[in-house]
Scaffold this motif. Structure first.
Motif, PDB file in Angstrom:
ATOM      1  N   ASN A 106       0.855  -1.191   0.000  1.00 34.30           N
ATOM      2  CA  ASN A 106       0.000   0.000   0.000  1.00 34.30           C
ATOM      3  C   ASN A 106       0.889   1.238   0.000  1.00 34.30           C
ATOM      4  OD1 ASN A 106      -1.959  -1.874   2.165  1.00 34.30           O
ATOM      5  ND2 ASN A 106      -2.777  -1.154   0.231  1.00 34.30           N
ATOM      6  N   VAL A 135       0.292  -4.356  -5.758  1.00 30.11           N
ATOM      7  CA  VAL A 135      -0.085  -3.032  -5.265  1.00 30.11           C
ATOM      8  C   VAL A 135      -1.601  -2.963  -5.089  1.00 30.11           C
ATOM      9  CG1 VAL A 135       0.026  -0.553  -5.647  1.00 30.11           C
ATOM     10  CG2 VAL A 135       1.875  -2.029  -6.476  1.00 30.11           C
ATOM     11  N   GLU A 136      -2.012  -2.825  -3.831  1.00 29.55           N
ATOM     12  CA  GLU A 136      -3.432  -2.670  -3.532  1.00 29.55           C
ATOM     13  C   GLU A 136      -3.775  -1.185  -3.492  1.00 29.55           C
ATOM     14  OE1 GLU A 136      -6.619  -4.153  -0.166  1.00 29.55           O
ATOM     15  OE2 GLU A 136      -4.757  -3.218   0.499  1.00 29.55           O
ATOM     16  N   TYR A 137      -4.615  -0.754  -4.393  1.00 32.05           N
ATOM     17  CA  TYR A 137      -5.058   0.637  -4.356  1.00 32.05           C
ATOM     18  C   TYR A 137      -6.245   0.767  -3.404  1.00 32.05           C
ATOM     19  CZ  TYR A 137      -8.697  -0.849  -7.704  1.00 32.05           C
ATOM     20  OH  TYR A 137      -9.753  -1.481  -8.329  1.00 32.05           O
ATOM     21  N   ILE A 144      -2.445   6.519  -5.090  1.00 31.56           N
ATOM     22  CA  ILE A 144      -2.715   5.162  -5.581  1.00 31.56           C
ATOM     23  C   ILE A 144      -4.104   4.755  -5.106  1.00 31.56           C
ATOM     24  CG2 ILE A 144      -1.846   2.802  -5.732  1.00 31.56           C
ATOM     25  CD1 ILE A 144      -0.107   5.003  -7.005  1.00 31.56           C
ATOM     26  N   THR A 150      -2.590   3.117 -10.210  1.00 32.92           N
ATOM     27  CA  THR A 150      -1.705   1.994  -9.877  1.00 32.92           C
ATOM     28  C   THR A 150      -0.887   1.585 -11.091  1.00 32.92           C
ATOM     29  OG1 THR A 150      -3.388   1.221  -8.308  1.00 32.92           O
ATOM     30  CG2 THR A 150      -1.617  -0.310  -8.875  1.00 32.92           C
ATOM     31  N   VAL A 164      -1.173  -5.169 -10.336  1.00 31.92           N
ATOM     32  CA  VAL A 164      -2.296  -4.536  -9.638  1.00 31.92           C
ATOM     33  C   VAL A 164      -3.046  -5.588  -8.833  1.00 31.92           C
ATOM     34  CG1 VAL A 164      -4.394  -3.169  -9.896  1.00 31.92           C
ATOM     35  CG2 VAL A 164      -2.537  -2.923 -11.562  1.00 31.92           C
TER      36      VAL A 164
END
Length: 272
Positions: A106, A135-137, A144, A150, A164
């Motif tokens: 994050n 990658v956690e939006y 982000i 992202t 993603v």
């Protein structure tokens, strides 16, 4: 067959304070419920070690239960370069013991060169151990906060294997559209997190997401359409099941795991 991953954030030390997250109980419950993958969160791992346990014994228990670690939530980045470096080093210790496919990331600040450098460093050190970045939006973050932002970070950083992380909750309550989700290339997807939610009671998305999620099929999210988009792409990686709610946080471990598995399996059947 779509593998399902039991994500431990609902009883994470991040949310429980001084209460024991009972990682061992969650491992046993996940295995008995039918999960094949496990996602022990970093906060609870640190709590387990602080209580006198060891990462190695925890990893052995996961393996003995017939589970494998698919994801490790959560690694946070912000403008505090020293803290980010320390977080990477601590997570690297976890990666070397638990051998996950992905480390969940994050990014809670705006993006600058320092953030990109930290992201690349994480990609390098975890990649050397066989783990990729997911990658956690989050729709309330400054930068982000959706699929396109992202993708922008991933394009700028150019970290091999990074992708993603698409959570059905964050997709549904953010600025993404179905066209954007449908246009997301399969090769840019790390994995999926899955959950449902009733109508919002407030504008506080953080409170809503941490306290009011429900089992898939019990809320209002368009989960069948969400799943069909991923099936159409040819998505075959595990699905992380992450229901966070006050109503289930103190539930019997096995009953919670069984309800979570059954509700998610309806949307992600063993055979396509």
């Amino acid at each position: 067959m779509t593998e399902l991953c039991f994500n431990t954030m609902n009883r994470s030390a991040y949310l429980l304070g001084d209460e024991d997250p009972d990682l061992e109980g969650q491992i046993d419950a996940a295995a008995k419920a039918g999960f094949s993958c496990f996602g022990p969160d970093s906060y609870s791992i640190a709590d387990y070690v602080a209580r006198g346990g060891s990462r190695e014994s925890l990893a052995e228990r996961i393996e003995a239960a017939g589970l494998r670690v698919f994801e490790l939530p959560t690694l946070g980045f912000d403008h505090d370069a020293e803290a980010s470096r320390a977080n990477i080093d601590e997570m690297l210790t976890n990666v070397r013991v638990f051998r996950p496919d992905f480390v969940q990331v994050n990014v809670t600040s705006d993006i600058d060169d320092a953030i990109v450098d930290a992201f690349r460093r994480a990609g390098d050190v975890f990649g050397a151990e066989g783990a990729s970045l997911a990658v956690e939006y989050l729709p309330w973050l400054p930068a982000i906060r959706d699929i396109e932002s992202t993708r922008g970070l991933l394009d700028r950083a150019a970290v091999p294997g990074a992708g993603v992380l698409v959570d059905s909750w964050h997709f549904s309550f953010g600025d993404d559209t179905w066209a954007i989700l449908e246009g997301l290339p399969l090769g840019e997807i790390a994995y999926v997190q899955f959950d449902d939610h009733p109508p919002l009671q407030s504008d506080d998305l953080v409170d809503e997401t941490l306290r009011r999620r429900v089992m898939p099929g019990s809320g209002q999210l368009e989960l069948a359409r969400f799943c069909e988009v991923f099936r159409a792409k040819g998505y075959t990686r595990p699905v992380s099941c992450e229901v966070l709610s006050d109503a289930t946080r103190q539930m019997d471990r096995l009953e919670f795991a069984r309800q979570l598995y059954t509700s998610c399996r309806r949307f992600w059947p063993e055979a396509g």
